[in-house]
Structure formats: structure tokens, C-alpha cells
Design a protein around this motif. Structure first.
Motif: not given
Ligand code: ATP
Ligand code: MG
Lengths: 269, 271, 242
Positions: C15-42
Motif C-alpha cells: 500500500x503505497x510505500x509500505x510493503x504489507x505482503x513480502x513474498x508469501x508461499x502457501x498451499x492449502x489442501x481441500x478440507x484443510x483448516x488453516x489458522x493465520x496468527x500474528x501480530x496486528x498489522x502483520x
């Protein structure tokens, strides 16, 4: 009855009594004191002349039907056009950019021009280009003038309403797979229109009065009819009678709008 | 001999002076001369060709008839020009009489004097050539079928409603300019003005204006009357009124009117 | 691992100068439940919004069943029916009843009068008596359950849930989490951003810890919560579990 309910009932009785007494006192003062003013007789006979009132009232009422008719057929046109302009201004499609410009120019132009001028310009000018009867009628083109002006105002009111709807509402709709069109139609507009009801009610009251401007290009509506009576009878009571008729419409109309909005709000809490 | 001659001339002059009206004598700006003002320029059909000296046109003709009635020979009449507004202001004047279609009103009467009316403006019907080509004529029957426009504050509306009783309700306007605009826009067929206004509007403001006919002024309730304007407190007023009364009495005025305002303008009476 | 339902490849977003996502690699299988945790603003919310195309990514690919929906100009309309999303707040349309909120999209998008199906959903999540109410006549927990039902009514294959309990009073959190448990038991593919660590630990197949726009660490909840490898994961968990 709970203690609280009993207390509130007492409070309410007390408030009603105070309101009643103070209103009665003010009315009594007006009724007793105003006639004591030295010029009262003259004012009464030229503004509040019962004989004149009775004589002109039926004719004024008949003329008022024209005001109501012009109002009635203007309102749907105003809202349809106002909505179209608001949507044109709000669209982000680059192919429709000209439409957006058009909307902006339209609003600036027609909000900027005094209604009277537009009534003359459109009411005499366009028919003057050589339209045959009945297409040159002042009723048609006078209405067009009102619609042009008021749709510009309504467009701005609606646009402010649309912009006041939180972006997350749009996101929620888009994420459900709704098209832009359906999102506007089913999610954004219903909320936006509700939000601007008070502003639009004021607009309608103003419109009801501005309908009288059509008399400048010929139609004999209530204010013109009152003016004719005024010069015929050399008395201003016809205008008072006209005002009474106007108030009979505008006061209940605004009260009704208030009621609708309160009901809407109460239904939610 | 010389004395006799002088005396004779003097007595002749004196006789002349008396002949020039026992009434007006000594009351004009210049003794023996009647100074009459007209507009600058003066308009048809009141004065033809802007040349009042010719006595052609309604007001020019009335002026010479009046002068004659008051005992002034035609060559004892002098013309001056004034603007309409300037003559109506209070103050000293450079004329004995001013004739340029001044309507007699109570307000004006406070600052100047008016003669008795020399003309009562009839109501006249103005329309356009297409309407006339469409078959409109100067008959009540024909007028009923037209779409009417009138000015709200004039007496025209009652005339239209009560005498003509048109089949469509008339449109009502604030002033003549709006009526003209509505007629140009084809929204109305006909309008009721006083005759002079109708003539002026048809000729000057409209491209295809026609004055279709006029109502008999005698029938009007509150007619617009023209009077000769004189300085406030003019000593001449009584003489002018007396002369006008005589001219009305003996039909001179009516004859001039018929010649210059009906025949000249060709505006027929509505039947 | 079979072909993943959803794959992210090198996703970046600024967003503008701020890089919010810096190269995310992720695979989510069918039927899988993935929880994202992390600090506010991560970047959790941003990541979820990139997954259904609400936020266009700057670079990288978002593959849904092998199709790159992050391709510029890709028509996201049909995709969005397959991915349901529920936000933290401002979810419901306030001028419609709960039922109307749910029925709108099936009617307009699928051209289906899904009355019976929708009523069944309301009943299943304990809201049968509340279908005719307007959102502001519902509690926060009920509102969020209606929002879930609304997403489910489109028969999505994947659900994205962005801290849907964090605006709720603590006593209302449970009823919403119950709904998610039921969905998990149905085998719904879910990606859930959450601050509810206990819940993540209980239900997640996998926990992804995000820090400053990158996936810092991921694994089965047991391992992440009991023996995190990274110092920053430990730090974060220490601060939230305190
Ligand atoms: N539309 C936007 N415009 C500008 N900056 C944004 C926008 N959306 C998010 N950001 C910024 O991107 C960063 C990541 O935001 P994001 O909402 O993805 O974080 P989060 O992990 O969901 O945080 P939280 O736990 O508080 O919800 C934040 O610094 C935020 O300020
Ligand atoms: Mg977030």
C-alpha cells in the motif's frame, strides 16, 4: 405500575400541564394584544378579510389542483433523472468517463442557474425553436425546467448518500459474487436513499413552492390566481388564503416524513 | 399718417391677439404662439414621418385642430422636442403643451397638469400572421377559439373572460415582454393590449405581429386615457380643456381619430 | 499432498510505500483448516483479501484449483461464489432481514430460490427464530453467525474468515466458534485469521504464523504452540498467551 413508570407518568402529566398553560398564555396575548395595535383594522381588512377569503377560496383551490398536478408528475421525473445523474457521476468505468463528466457539468450547471431563469429559458426558448402544439406547451417545458434544476440537487443528495455507505458493505456484496449493478441496486442504493430522506423531503417542500414559478410562463396556478385576485380586489387576503392552502399540504407532508423516519428508526431498536 | 399706420397695425395686432383666443392670450410661453412638444423622435401613427409640422398623424392633427379651436393659425404653432421622461419631471418647461401618449394617472397629476383626455385607448387584439392565415378574424366568434395570453395586472383579463369567453383558459403573464415571448414560442395565439401598445408591440417587438381588431373604447370600464401634459399650475389648462370639449362636441376629435387611428392603421372594430 | 485447493506463490502486496505482503508461499489442501496468527498489522487480513481477489496482488500467483486468479484482468465474479468470506464487522446489510441477507446472493447470482436450504442453515446454526429480524435486532454473535450462513448459502468450497470473533463480547465468542467447528467437521476448506489461540490449537490442521508480511513459521498446532522454532514466534506467543 413500577416505581419508575409511576414517576414517569407523573413527570409527563406535569410537562403536559406546563406546556398547555404556556401555550394558552401566548395565544391569549396574541389574540388580545394584536387587535389593540393602531393599524390593526387596516391590516385586518387588507390581509385577513373574511369576505374576500370566502370569495376567492374555491377558485384558489381549483388553481391549486394545477400545482399539485405539476408537482405530482415532476417528482418521479426528478428522482429518476437525479438517480441517473448520481449514478453517472459515481461510475468508475473508463469507457463511461464522458458520462461522468456530463454528470458533473450537469450538476454544476443546473444547480448554479436560478430556477426562474431556467423556467423562462426552457419555457419560452425551446418552444421558440419552432415546436408545434401541443409540444410547445408551457406546462411541458416549465416542468422540464423544474426537473432539470431539482434533479441536479437530488443527484447531489443521492451521491452524498451513496458515498456515505461504508465501503465494507460494497465489499461484502462483491464477495458474495453480486455484480456491480446488483450491489448498487440491492445493497448500496436502498441504504443511501433511506439516509437522505430528510434532505429530499426538504427538497420536495421547496419544489412545491417553486412550482409557482411556472406561472411566469403562463399557467394560472394558485399564486398567479391569488395575484389576479389581488389586483382585481385590491386586497392581499387572496395570498393569505393561498398560504393557508399551501400549509395544509406542506405541514402534514413534512410531519408524515418525520413519522416515517421515526418508525423506521423505532423498528430497529 | 405714420401714427395712424402704427395705430392701425397695433390695433390689427391687438385684434389678432384677441382673435388668437380671448382665453389663451398672454398665457403662452411666447405671446401669439402656441409651443407644442412631441417626442424625439415622434412615432407613427401619432406623428407621420417624424414631421409634426405637416399635421399628419393623430397627435399632429389634433394639435393643429386644437390650435385652431384656440384661435392660433397654423403658422402660429411652434414644435419642440422633449423626451418622454424629462417632460414628466417637475420643473420649468419649454412648451405650452406636450403630446406624446401620456396616460393620465393620479401620480403624474401631482407633478404636472393634464388636459381632459383627447384619446381613449381601446383594447386591441394582437396576433401573428400564421394565426390570421389560420383563419382568425375580428369577430367574437373567431376570437373565442384562440389561445389567449394576458397581463395579470391589467384590466385585460376580465375583458377576455367576460366578453370573449374563450374556449381554452387563457395563460397569464407578468408583463408584455413575456407575452411577446410566449407568442413567439407559439404558446398563445392572441393577446389583449391597449391599441397603441398593440400597434407598437406588433410592429417593433414581433416579427410577424398583426393587430387583428379593436374593441369599441366606449364599452371599456377603466380605459387608458391620453392627456396633453402641461406644467403644474398652467394657466392654459382651462382654455385647452374648453377647446377639447368643443372639439369633442362638434365631432372634430372623432373624425381625426377615425382618419389616423382606424383608417391609417387599418385596425377594424371587433364585431 | 494431493493437488492443493489454494496455492499462493510469491505473493507481494504494497500500500503505497509500505510493503504489507513480502513474498508469501502457501498451499492449502481441500478440507484443510488453516489458522493465520500474528501480530496486528502483520498482514493477515490483507492476505485473506488477496486470496479471493478483493485486493489485487502486486506480484506472484494465487492458484485456485490450479487456475491463477491473480492474473490481471481475470474475471473474479464466478470465483467469488466458490470462496466465501466473512469479515470482522460491518458484514450484514442493515436494511435487510437476516433471511433477506442470506437469500439475496443465491437469488441474484445463482438464480435460485433457496428457501428450504437457507431455512435449514438457519436451523442448523440455531437461528431459526431470528430469520425475520434486522441485523441491529441481533446480538453480535448472532450477526456473525448470519454472516457465515450468508457465505455458506452460496455453497462455497472454501471459506475465508477474518477475525470474525474479535469484535464480539467474550461470552458470544463461543457460539461463533461452535459454528466453525461444525464446518470443520463437514470438511470445509477454511483459512481463518484469529487471535483465539486456544481455538486455533484445538481445531486447526495447521497454524501459520505471519510476521511483517512473511510466513515466519508454520506447522501443526501442537508443535507451533509447544515448541516454536523461531524466536519471534516465541515472542509473539508469549505476549498473547500471557
Ligand atoms: N487499504 C489499505 N491502505 C493502506 N494500508 C493498508 C490498507 N489495508 C491494510 N493496510 C496496512 O497494511 C498492514 C497490514 O494490514 P492487515 O490488515 O493485513 O493486518 P492484520 O494482520 O490483519 O492486522 P490485525 O490483526 O490488526 O487485523 C497494516 O500496516 C495496515 O495499516
Ligand atoms: Mg486484520
Amino acid at each position: 405500575m413500577t416505581r419508575r413508570a409511576a414517576y414517569e407518568a407523573r413527570q409527563k402529566r406535569r410537562a403536559n400541564m406546563i406546556a398547555g398553560v404556556s401555550t394558552a398564555v401566548v395565544l391569549a396575548l396574541v389574540v388580545l394584544l394584536v387587535p389593540l395595535a393602531p393599524g390593526w383594522e387596516a391590516v385586518r381588512s387588507s390581509f385577513f378579510n373574511g369576505e374576500v377569503f370566502v370569495r376567492v377560496f374555491p377558485d384558489l383551490l381549483r388553481a391549486f389542483v394545477l400545482d399539485v398536478a405539476i408537482f405530482a408528475w415532476s417528482v418521479p421525473l426528478i428522482f429518476a433523472l437525479g438517480l441517473a445523474i448520481a449514478l453517472a457521476r459515481g461510475n468508475t468505468n473508463p469507457a463511461l468517463f464522458p458520462l461522468r463528466i456530463f454528470g458533473a457539468v450537469y450538476v454544476d450547471l443546473f444547480r448554479g442557474i436560478p430556477v426562474v431563469l431556467l423556467v423562462y429559458l426552457v419555457g419560452f426558448g425551446i418552444p421558440g425553436l419552432g415546436l408545434p402544439r401541443p409540444w410547445n406547451s408551457p406546462y411541458i417545458w416549465g416542468t422540464v425546467a423544474l426537473v432539470l434544476t431539482y434533479s441536479a440537487y437530488v443527484a447531489e443528495v443521492l451521491r452524498s448518500g451513496i458515498e456515505s455507505i461504508h465501503a465494507s458493505q460494497r465489499n461484502a456484496a462483491i464477495c458474495l459474487g453480486l455484480s456491480e449493478r446488483d450491489t448498487m441496486r440491492y445493497v448500496i442504493l436502498p441504504q443511501a436513499i433511506r439516509r437522505v430522506v430528510p434532505a429530499n423531503m426538504n427538497m420536495l417542500v421547496a419544489l412545491q413552492k417553486d412550482v409557482a414559478l411556472l406561472s411566469f410562463i403562463g399557467p394560472v396556478e394558485i399564486l398567479r390566481q391569488a395575484g389576479i385576485f389581488k389586483s382585481l380586489l385590491a386586497n392581499f387576503t387572496p395570498y393569505v388564503a393561498a398560504a393557508v392552502i399551501f400549509l395544509c399540504i406542506t405541514v402534514p407532508a413534512t410531519r408524515y416524513a418525520d413519522y416515517l423516519m421515526n418508525r423506521d428508526r423505532d423498528a430497529r431498536s | 399718417m405714420k401714427t395712424f399706420l402704427t395705430a392701425t397695425i397695433l390695433s390689427l395686432a391687438a385684434t389678432g391677439a384677441f382673435a388668437a383666443g380671448h382665453c389663451a392670450a398672454g398665457k403662452t410661453l411666447t405671446d401669439g404662439t402656441l409651443t407644442i412638444a412631441t417626442g424625439n423622435p415622434a412615432y407613427y401613427p401619432w406623428v407621420l414621418n417624424d414631421a409634426p409640422e405637416a399635421g399628419e398623424g393623430f397627435e399632429a392633427a389634433v394639435a393643429y385642430a386644437l390650435a385652431e379651436e384656440m384661435g392660433f393659425a397654423a403658422d402660429a404653432v411652434t414644435w419642440v422636442r422633449t423626451s418622454f421622461d424629462e417632460a414628466i419631471q417637475p420643473g420649468a418647461k419649454n412648451f405650452d403643451l406636450n403630446m406624446q401618449q401620456y396616460s393620465i394617472t393620479a401620480e403624474r397629476d401631482k407633478v404636472v397638469d393634464f388636459s381632459a383626455p383627447y384619446y381613449t385607448a381601446p383594447q386591441a387584439v394582437m396576433t401573428t400572421t400564421p394565426v390570421v392565415e389560420g383563419g382568425a378574424t375580428a369577430t367574437m366568434e373567431s376570437l373565442k377559439g384562440l389561445k389567449w395570453g394576458v397581463v395579470a395586472s391589467t384590466t385585460a383579463l376580465p375583458v377576455v373572460m367576460e366578453q370573449i369567453q374563450p374556449s381554452q383558459s387563457p395563460l397569464v403573464y407578468d408583463d408584455n415582454a413575456n407575452i411577446t415571448a410566449a407568442m413567439k414560442a407559439g404558446q398563445i395565439d392572441a393577446a389583449l393590449f391597449d391599441l397603441p401598445t398593440a400597434l407598437f408591440t406588433a410592429a417593433v417587438l414581433m416579427d410577424n405581429g398583426v393587430v387583428l381588431g379593436q374593441f369599441d373604447p366606449a364599452a371599456a370600464e377603466n380605459p387608458d386615457q391620453f392627456g396633453m401634459l402641461m406644467p403644474e399650475g398652467s394657466a392654459l389648462k382651462a382654455c385647452v380643456d374648453e377647446a377639447l370639449a368643443a372639439m369633442t362636441e362638434n365631432g372634430t376629435l372623432a373624425a381625426i381619430e377615425a382618419q389616423w387611428l382606424q383608417e391609417a392603421t387599418g385596425v377594424p372594430l371587433i364585431k | 499432498m494431493p493437488d492443493p485447493r489454494l496455492s499462493l506463490r510469491g505473493v507481494t502486496k504494497s500500500f503505497g510505500e509500505v510493503q504489507v505482503l513480502r513474498g508469501i508461499d502457501m498451499d492449502i489442501a481441500a478440507g484443510e483448516m488453516v489458522c493465520l496468527i500474528g501480530a496486528s498489522g502483520s498482514g493477515k487480513s490483507t492476505l485473506l483479501r488477496c486470496m479471493n481477489g478483493l485486493e489485487p496482488v502486486d506480484d506472484g500467483a494465487v492458484l485456485l484449483d490450479g487456475v491463477d486468479i491473480a492474473e490481471p484482468g481475470f474475471d473474479l465474479g464466478p470465483i467469488r461464489q466458490r470462496i466465501g468470506i466473512v469479515f470482522q464487522s460491518f458484514n450484514l446489510f442493515p436494511h435487510m432481514t437476516a433471511y433477506e441477507n442470506v437469500a439475496l446472493a443465491p437469488r441474484r447470482v445463482l438464480g435460485e430460490d433457496a428457501r428450504a436450504r437457507i431455512e435449514a442453515l438457519f436451523a442448523r446454526f440455531g437461528l431459526a427464530d431470528h430469520m425475520a429480524k434486522y441485523p441491529d435486532q441481533l446480538s453480535g454473535g448472532q450477526q456473525q453467525r448470519v454472516a457465515v450462513i450468508r457465505a455458506l448459502a452460496m455453497r462455497p468450497q472454501t471459506m475465508l474468515l477474518d477475525e470474525i470473533t474479535s469484535a464480539l463480547d467474550p461470552e458470544l465468542v463461543g457460539e461463533v466458534l461452535d459454528v466453525l467447528r461444525q464446518l470443520r467437521d463437514d470438511g470445509m476448506t477454511m483459512v481463518l485469521a484469529t487471535h483465539e489461540m486456544a481455538f486455533a490449537r484445538e481445531v486447526a490442521d495447521r497454524v501459520v504464523f505471519m510476521d511483517q508480511g512473511v510466513v515466519a513459521e508454520e506447522g501443526v498446532p501442537e508443535r507451533i504452540f509447544s515448541s516454536p522454532e523461531q524466536a519471534r514466534t516465541r515472542q509473539f506467543l508469549a505476549s498473547v498467551l500471557r
